[in-house]
Design a protein around this motif. Structure first.
Motif, PDB file in Angstrom:
ATOM      1  N   LYS A 164      22.275  -0.792   9.085  1.00  0.00           N
ATOM      2  CA  LYS A 164      21.293  -1.563   8.325  1.00  0.00           C
ATOM      3  C   LYS A 164      19.985  -0.791   8.254  1.00  0.00           C
ATOM      4  O   LYS A 164      19.431  -0.377   9.268  1.00  0.00           O
ATOM      5  N   ILE A 165      19.486  -0.626   7.024  1.00  0.00           N
ATOM      6  CA  ILE A 165      18.270   0.146   6.778  1.00  0.00           C
ATOM      7  C   ILE A 165      17.266  -0.746   6.057  1.00  0.00           C
ATOM      8  O   ILE A 165      17.572  -1.313   4.999  1.00  0.00           O
ATOM      9  N   TYR A 166      16.063  -0.866   6.615  1.00  0.00           N
ATOM     10  CA  TYR A 166      15.008  -1.670   5.994  1.00  0.00           C
ATOM     11  C   TYR A 166      13.878  -0.748   5.559  1.00  0.00           C
ATOM     12  O   TYR A 166      13.485   0.150   6.298  1.00  0.00           O
ATOM     13  N   GLY A 167      13.349  -0.970   4.344  1.00  0.00           N
ATOM     14  CA  GLY A 167      12.292  -0.116   3.830  1.00  0.00           C
ATOM     15  C   GLY A 167      11.114  -0.885   3.289  1.00  0.00           C
ATOM     16  O   GLY A 167      11.278  -1.929   2.646  1.00  0.00           O
ATOM     17  N   THR A 168       9.901  -0.380   3.545  1.00  0.00           N
ATOM     18  CA  THR A 168       8.682  -1.002   3.040  1.00  0.00           C
ATOM     19  C   THR A 168       7.639   0.074   2.745  1.00  0.00           C
ATOM     20  O   THR A 168       7.463   0.999   3.545  1.00  0.00           O
ATOM     21  N   PRO A 169       6.936   0.004   1.611  1.00  0.00           N
ATOM     22  CA  PRO A 169       6.067   1.106   1.176  1.00  0.00           C
ATOM     23  C   PRO A 169       4.596   0.993   1.562  1.00  0.00           C
ATOM     24  O   PRO A 169       3.828   1.916   1.302  1.00  0.00           O
ATOM     25  N   TRP A 170       4.170  -0.112   2.172  1.00  0.00           N
ATOM     26  CA  TRP A 170       2.748  -0.413   2.297  1.00  0.00           C
ATOM     27  C   TRP A 170       2.030   0.502   3.269  1.00  0.00           C
ATOM     28  O   TRP A 170       2.581   0.936   4.280  1.00  0.00           O
ATOM     29  N   VAL A 171       0.765   0.791   2.937  1.00  0.00           N
ATOM     30  CA  VAL A 171      -0.072   1.686   3.729  1.00  0.00           C
ATOM     31  C   VAL A 171      -1.432   1.021   3.944  1.00  0.00           C
ATOM     32  O   VAL A 171      -2.008   0.452   3.012  1.00  0.00           O
ATOM     33  N   ARG A 172      -1.917   1.114   5.151  1.00  0.00           N
ATOM     34  CA  ARG A 172      -3.250   0.597   5.435  1.00  0.00           C
ATOM     35  C   ARG A 172      -4.285   1.416   4.659  1.00  0.00           C
ATOM     36  O   ARG A 172      -4.255   2.639   4.658  1.00  0.00           O
ATOM     37  N   GLN A 173      -5.211   0.705   3.974  1.00  0.00           N
ATOM     38  CA  GLN A 173      -6.212   1.400   3.169  1.00  0.00           C
ATOM     39  C   GLN A 173      -7.073   2.283   4.063  1.00  0.00           C
ATOM     40  O   GLN A 173      -7.662   1.831   5.033  1.00  0.00           O
ATOM     41  N   TYR A 174      -7.146   3.556   3.713  1.00  0.00           N
ATOM     42  CA  TYR A 174      -7.758   4.558   4.579  1.00  0.00           C
ATOM     43  C   TYR A 174      -9.056   5.128   4.011  1.00  0.00           C
ATOM     44  O   TYR A 174      -9.676   5.996   4.633  1.00  0.00           O
ATOM     45  N   ALA A 175      -9.487   4.658   2.833  1.00  0.00           N
ATOM     46  CA  ALA A 175     -10.701   5.196   2.212  1.00  0.00           C
ATOM     47  C   ALA A 175     -11.376   4.094   1.406  1.00  0.00           C
ATOM     48  O   ALA A 175     -10.843   2.981   1.265  1.00  0.00           O
ATOM     49  N   SER A 176     -12.548   4.396   0.860  1.00  0.00           N
ATOM     50  CA  SER A 176     -13.272   3.398   0.071  1.00  0.00           C
ATOM     51  C   SER A 176     -12.583   3.136  -1.261  1.00  0.00           C
ATOM     52  O   SER A 176     -12.724   2.075  -1.852  1.00  0.00           O
ATOM     53  N   TRP A 177     -11.827   4.132  -1.750  1.00  0.00           N
ATOM     54  CA  TRP A 177     -11.053   3.936  -2.964  1.00  0.00           C
ATOM     55  C   TRP A 177      -9.650   3.443  -2.607  1.00  0.00           C
ATOM     56  O   TRP A 177      -9.230   3.498  -1.452  1.00  0.00           O
ATOM     57  N   GLN A 178      -8.937   3.025  -3.627  1.00  0.00           N
ATOM     58  CA  GLN A 178      -7.609   2.459  -3.387  1.00  0.00           C
ATOM     59  C   GLN A 178      -6.568   3.209  -4.192  1.00  0.00           C
ATOM     60  O   GLN A 178      -6.827   3.651  -5.308  1.00  0.00           O
ATOM     61  N   THR A 179      -5.392   3.386  -3.597  1.00  0.00           N
ATOM     62  CA  THR A 179      -4.257   3.955  -4.310  1.00  0.00           C
ATOM     63  C   THR A 179      -3.084   2.977  -4.201  1.00  0.00           C
ATOM     64  O   THR A 179      -3.243   1.852  -3.744  1.00  0.00           O
ATOM     65  N   ALA A 180      -1.918   3.397  -4.619  1.00  0.00           N
ATOM     66  CA  ALA A 180      -0.772   2.493  -4.666  1.00  0.00           C
ATOM     67  C   ALA A 180      -0.386   1.981  -3.279  1.00  0.00           C
ATOM     68  O   ALA A 180      -0.514   2.697  -2.282  1.00  0.00           O
ATOM     69  N   PHE A 181       0.042   0.757  -3.226  1.00  0.00           N
ATOM     70  CA  PHE A 181       0.565   0.119  -2.009  1.00  0.00           C
ATOM     71  C   PHE A 181      -0.453   0.109  -0.873  1.00  0.00           C
ATOM     72  O   PHE A 181      -0.081   0.007   0.290  1.00  0.00           O
ATOM     73  N   ASN A 182      -1.730   0.228  -1.198  1.00  0.00           N
ATOM     74  CA  ASN A 182      -2.791   0.151  -0.185  1.00  0.00           C
ATOM     75  C   ASN A 182      -3.177  -1.303   0.069  1.00  0.00           C
ATOM     76  O   ASN A 182      -3.305  -2.091  -0.862  1.00  0.00           O
ATOM     77  N   ARG A 183      -3.384  -1.613   1.333  1.00  0.00           N
ATOM     78  CA  ARG A 183      -3.899  -2.931   1.697  1.00  0.00           C
ATOM     79  C   ARG A 183      -4.868  -2.778   2.860  1.00  0.00           C
ATOM     80  O   ARG A 183      -4.656  -1.954   3.746  1.00  0.00           O
ATOM     81  N   LYS A 184      -5.936  -3.568   2.829  1.00  0.00           N
ATOM     82  CA  LYS A 184      -6.845  -3.580   3.961  1.00  0.00           C
ATOM     83  C   LYS A 184      -6.113  -4.125   5.182  1.00  0.00           C
ATOM     84  O   LYS A 184      -5.113  -4.830   5.054  1.00  0.00           O
TER      85      LYS A 184
END
Length: 291
Positions: free
Chosen positions: A175-195
């Motif tokens: 069983k393989i689970y995948g998720t793309p989200w990334v903690r926002q690391y800069a003042s700007w935002q890119t894809a799949f970024n969340r605070k």
């Protein structure tokens, strides 16, 4: 559109004394100086562990997984990829996340001989995050014309590539689970970024799995920046240890702390495929074996 590879090389020249200090500091604080020089300059590659094995009782036969990540349009710079059963990319296959980049990557990825192919998108893959792309596509599209996120996903599906967005798949009992989200690391935002306060809702969706695929590193494993400061997510690590409990957790995002990090319960792998100057690295291979 200026490639990150050019910017990194320019910064290295302009800030040369600072860069030298960072490399020397990394040589001092990391496990070995070879580890530091490999991550920064791709030196001593033959001395770095690039393969391992894990035991997963549910697997029907030994399976060889080949992991790559953060290729940033450099995928064609690989030589022949290692043989294997499953080829996995854990995000940032593009630079700007355009449909043209998706088309180019899918053509290459689908041509690889591995029977099963899996992708988890990353923060550079703009068109794959529909909500983000709908708002910011003009920032990343040279002609300013909006393309279709659905068309991008359909390309992957048409070519038999499994894309995991907060979901799981099973490969021969694993069983393989995948998720793309990334903690926002800069003042700007890119894809799949969340605070940080907003990303927790996605970690709550995590479920038990044999293999966890994320783009975001967990705290303390393969998460050190150029200044050797850990930038991983402690909330993700908590969920990995308490909920998912995978035998293998593979990710990317941080280019300067790649490798295999083994603990009693979980093997962590940062599979980022480019170094500080965006030169390609060899993939990481993990053989999954039954008890």
């Amino acid at each position: 559109q200026i490639p990150d590879s050019f910017l990194h090389k320019l910064l290295f020249v302009v800030l040369f004394p600072v860069q030298v200090f960072m490399i020397l500091r990394a040589c001092y604080v990391r496990e070995t100086y070879k580890d530091a020089l490999y991550n920064f300059l791709n030196l001593y590659s033959k001395d770095v562990k690039r393969s391992t094995s894990v035991i997963i009782g549910s697997v029907q036969r030994p399976l060889k997984f080949v992991f790559i990540s953060d290729t940033h349009n450099k995928h064609k710079s690989f030589g022949d990829l290692p043989e294997g059963d499953v080829l996995v990319h854990t995000g940032a296959f593009s630079n700007w996340g355009t449909l043209a980049e998706v088309t180019n990557f899918v053509a290459w990825f689908s041509s690889m001989p591995h029977k099963t192919k899996i992708l988890v998108p990353g923060n550079h893959d703009m068109i794959m995050d529909e909500a983000y792309y709908n708002c910011y596509y003009k920032d990343w599209t040279p002609d300013g014309i909006k393309r279709s996120t659905k068309e991008a996903y359909d390309l992957f599906r048409k070519h038999g590539i499994t894309v995991l967005l907060d979901e799981s798949t099973t490969v021969e009992g694993v069983k393989i689970y995948g998720t793309p989200w990334v903690r926002q690391y800069a003042s700007w935002q890119t894809a799949f970024n969340r605070k940080e306060k907003d990303i927790l809702q996605y970690w709550e969706k995590l479920q038990p799995a044999d293999i966890l695929l994320t783009h975001q590193p967990p705290k303390g494993f393969g998460d050190r920046s150029g200044s050797s400061v850990p930038l991983g997510c402690e909330h993700l690590l908590h969920k990995v240890q308490k909920v998912v409990k995978p035998k293998l957790h593979v990710f990317g995002h941080e280019h300067l702390d790649v490798g295999i990090f083994e603990t009693e319960s979980t093997t962590f792998v940062n599979a980022a495929s480019v170094d500080n100057f965006y030169e390609i690295r060899e993939p990481i291979v993990v053989e999954v074996v039954p008890n």
